[in-house]
Design a protein around this motif. Structure first.
Motif, PDB file in Angstrom:
ATOM      1  N   VAL A 130       0.886  -1.154   0.000  1.00 33.99           N
ATOM      2  CA  VAL A 130       0.000   0.000   0.000  1.00 33.99           C
ATOM      3  C   VAL A 130       0.926   1.205   0.000  1.00 33.99           C
ATOM      4  CG1 VAL A 130      -1.645   1.310   1.367  1.00 33.99           C
ATOM      5  CG2 VAL A 130      -1.849  -1.167   1.171  1.00 33.99           C
ATOM      6  N   HIS A 131       0.742   2.074  -0.964  1.00 29.80           N
ATOM      7  CA  HIS A 131       1.688   3.175  -1.126  1.00 29.80           C
ATOM      8  C   HIS A 131       1.278   4.370  -0.289  1.00 29.80           C
ATOM      9  CE1 HIS A 131       3.750   1.068  -4.354  1.00 29.80           C
ATOM     10  NE2 HIS A 131       2.556   0.707  -4.769  1.00 29.80           N
ATOM     11  N   CYS A 132       1.830   4.460   0.924  1.00 26.54           N
ATOM     12  CA  CYS A 132       1.522   5.568   1.822  1.00 26.54           C
ATOM     13  C   CYS A 132       2.478   6.721   1.558  1.00 26.54           C
ATOM     14  CB  CYS A 132       1.680   5.146   3.275  1.00 26.54           C
ATOM     15  SG  CYS A 132       0.562   3.825   3.754  1.00 26.54           S
ATOM     16  N   ILE A 133       1.975   7.929   1.771  1.00 26.25           N
ATOM     17  CA  ILE A 133       2.831   9.091   1.540  1.00 26.25           C
ATOM     18  C   ILE A 133       3.786   9.326   2.714  1.00 26.25           C
ATOM     19  CG2 ILE A 133       1.194  10.842   2.402  1.00 26.25           C
ATOM     20  CD1 ILE A 133       3.247  11.395  -0.740  1.00 26.25           C
ATOM     21  N   LEU A 134       3.345   9.050   3.941  1.00 31.40           N
ATOM     22  CA  LEU A 134       4.222   9.281   5.100  1.00 31.40           C
ATOM     23  C   LEU A 134       5.212   8.133   5.222  1.00 31.40           C
ATOM     24  CD1 LEU A 134       2.651  10.634   8.368  1.00 31.40           C
ATOM     25  CD2 LEU A 134       3.743  11.860   6.516  1.00 31.40           C
ATOM     26  N   PRO A 135       6.497   8.437   5.209  1.00 36.88           N
ATOM     27  CA  PRO A 135       7.487   7.363   5.310  1.00 36.88           C
ATOM     28  C   PRO A 135       7.551   6.801   6.727  1.00 36.88           C
ATOM     29  CG  PRO A 135       8.563   9.504   5.217  1.00 36.88           C
ATOM     30  CD  PRO A 135       7.097   9.753   5.030  1.00 36.88           C
ATOM     31  N   PRO A 136       7.828   5.509   6.852  1.00 35.51           N
ATOM     32  CA  PRO A 136       7.888   4.888   8.186  1.00 35.51           C
ATOM     33  C   PRO A 136       8.885   5.564   9.123  1.00 35.51           C
ATOM     34  CG  PRO A 136       7.895   3.212   6.484  1.00 35.51           C
ATOM     35  CD  PRO A 136       8.010   4.530   5.790  1.00 35.51           C
ATOM     36  N   ILE A 146       0.734  15.434  -3.559  1.00 38.95           N
ATOM     37  CA  ILE A 146       0.439  14.125  -2.959  1.00 38.95           C
ATOM     38  C   ILE A 146      -0.517  13.334  -3.865  1.00 38.95           C
ATOM     39  CG2 ILE A 146      -0.662  12.961  -0.984  1.00 38.95           C
ATOM     40  CD1 ILE A 146       0.512  15.164   0.810  1.00 38.95           C
ATOM     41  N   ILE A 147      -1.511  14.015  -4.434  1.00 41.58           N
ATOM     42  CA  ILE A 147      -2.431  13.343  -5.365  1.00 41.58           C
ATOM     43  C   ILE A 147      -1.654  12.852  -6.591  1.00 41.58           C
ATOM     44  CG2 ILE A 147      -4.411  13.698  -6.907  1.00 41.58           C
ATOM     45  CD1 ILE A 147      -5.525  15.634  -4.805  1.00 41.58           C
ATOM     46  N   GLY A 148      -0.793  13.722  -7.126  1.00 42.73           N
ATOM     47  CA  GLY A 148       0.033  13.331  -8.280  1.00 42.73           C
ATOM     48  C   GLY A 148       0.930  12.158  -7.938  1.00 42.73           C
ATOM     49  N   HIS A 149       1.487  12.187  -6.728  1.00 43.72           N
ATOM     50  CA  HIS A 149       2.345  11.102  -6.258  1.00 43.72           C
ATOM     51  C   HIS A 149       1.568   9.789  -6.214  1.00 43.72           C
ATOM     52  CE1 HIS A 149       5.574   9.403  -3.540  1.00 43.72           C
ATOM     53  NE2 HIS A 149       4.549   8.596  -3.248  1.00 43.72           N
ATOM     54  N   GLU A 150       0.425   9.808  -5.554  1.00 44.68           N
ATOM     55  CA  GLU A 150      -0.331   8.565  -5.373  1.00 44.68           C
ATOM     56  C   GLU A 150      -0.858   8.018  -6.697  1.00 44.68           C
ATOM     57  OE1 GLU A 150      -0.061   7.019  -2.740  1.00 44.68           O
ATOM     58  OE2 GLU A 150       0.603   8.589  -1.388  1.00 44.68           O
ATOM     59  N   LEU A 151      -1.368   8.903  -7.561  1.00 42.11           N
ATOM     60  CA  LEU A 151      -1.873   8.416  -8.848  1.00 42.11           C
ATOM     61  C   LEU A 151      -0.737   7.884  -9.709  1.00 42.11           C
ATOM     62  CD1 LEU A 151      -4.709  10.905  -9.850  1.00 42.11           C
ATOM     63  CD2 LEU A 151      -4.904   8.536  -9.090  1.00 42.11           C
ATOM     64  N   THR A 152       0.457   8.449  -9.560  1.00 43.72           N
ATOM     65  CA  THR A 152       1.582   7.952 -10.348  1.00 43.72           C
ATOM     66  C   THR A 152       1.989   6.553  -9.883  1.00 43.72           C
ATOM     67  OG1 THR A 152       2.298  10.198 -10.831  1.00 43.72           O
ATOM     68  CG2 THR A 152       3.940   8.455 -11.126  1.00 43.72           C
TER      69      THR A 152
END
Ligand SMILES: [Zn+2]
Length: 353
Positions: free
Chosen positions: A9-15, A169-175
């Motif tokens: 699952v591609h989360c934006i916040l890094p662990p 963030i939207i661009g990141h997730e859709l990519t």
């Protein structure tokens, strides 16, 4: 390769940021970080149980004269865990009463337009896939993610993070979706860091496209609107200066390297995919600066076409650098300035081609 790695699952916040919050945050913030980790875990398991990723469809066939149109659906998650939630605005509907819903509708439309106009790509899968978003996911949820089918946005805790509805963030997730439907890049080690990097690169390009900014004018930040004024930092990541995006008492310091000498071997975060992405991120930034003008006109074309031609889900940084130089050759010719600058950008981050 374990099953889990094939279904991230591609989360934006890094662990590493969640670890820092757990270490240094107050009791409430620690609970938030723990909750997000659990949520990511649950989402990962749900995704592992879902249907496997669709096979690579090749370069999208869209080239026809009929105009491709977006097909968007925005849902209200109602602060619950269930997805997608209640449909509040679908394609062609008048604006909703919720400003946030309308913002997501408009911004996902901008991402669709960017991929269509600049890369002739008809939506995420190249075949007009419906772009599904859910807002108000859980209560004070501090993350956004792409789960292979849709995007999900939290409202943020209001203390460290504002809403995760942000164009980069939207661009990141859709990519992440575009990468998935372009042959994929295994979410582990270098190929995983490339997957993260492509998401960042196209995320910032979309912001530049929306603001009509040249490579020289742009901020090159991912998540520029995300932090509250409480946080010492500009954004989640910086392509211009990996490692300098933030330096905060609670969130810690941005750990991204900009050069192979500082590559981080990590057992967590799928081998540091959110950390080492700084290296290819910076290579793209350098190339866009060398070529000047708008990043998507030349540098972005090289990156996009290389993504379509790669067909190697396990690609290393060196494999990818090679493919971008080859692509620059195909697009601009042998001995072209563009090809030489692509090579130079990689050399300066420690990856000679
Ligand atoms: Zn990501």
């Amino acid at each position: 390769m374990t099953h889990i790695h094939r279904h991230p699952v591609h989360c934006i916040l890094p662990p590493h940021m969640l670890e820092a919050i757990k270490m240094r945050g107050d009791a409430k913030q620690r609970r938030m970080a723990e909750r997000i980790e659990k949520e990511a875990d649950a989402a990962r398991k749900a995704r592992a149980a879902a249907a496997p990723e669709r096979a690579h469809l090749g370069t999208p066939a869209f080239a026809g004269p009929a105009p491709a149109l977006p097909n968007r659906e925005v849902y209200n998650g109602g602060y619950k865990r269930e997805l997608p939630g209640r449909l509040v605005r679908k394609e062609g509907d008048p604006p909703s009463r919720s400003k946030l819903v309308n913002t997501v509708y408009d911004l996902t439309g901008k991402v669709f337009e960017f991929y269509l106009k600049e890369f002739k790509r008809n939506s995420i899968d190249g075949q007009g896939m419906t772009i599904i978003s859910t807002v108000h996911h859980r209560r004070k949820y501090s993350n956004a993610f792409w789960n292979g089918r849709q995007m999900v946005f939290g409202d943020g805790d209001g203390v460290l993070f504002k809403s995760f509805v942000d164009l980069s963030i939207i661009g990141h997730e859709l990519t992440h979706g575009v990468v998935q439907f372009s042959g994929g890049l295994t979410y582990q080690d270098q190929s995983g860091a490339l997957n993260e990097s492509l998401a960042d690169v196209f995320g910032v390009m979309i912001v530049q496209y929306a603001k009509k900014q040249t490579a020289a004018e742009a901020s090159w930040l991912v998540g520029e609107e995300l932090f509250t004024p409480e946080v010492e930092g500009d954004a989640l990541r910086s392509l211009r200066a990996p490692g300098l995006a933030y330096d905060d008492d609670i969130l810690g310091k941005d750990p991204q390297p900009y050069h192979m000498s500082f590559y981080v071997s990590s057992c967590t975060d799928y081998g540091g995919v959110h950390i080492n992405s700084g290296i290819p991120n910076h290579a793209f930034y350098l190339l866009a600066q060398y070529l000047g003008g708008y990043s998507w006109e030349k540098a972005g074309q090289i990156w996009y076409q290389a993504m379509q031609s790669l067909r190697n889900p396990k690609a290393t940084f060196a494999d990818w650098a090679d493919m971008t130089v080859q692509t620059a050759w195909q697009l601009f010719g042998a001995g072209s300035f563009e090809m030489a600058m692509t090579r130079r950008a990689w050399k300066l981050v420690g990856i000679p081609v």
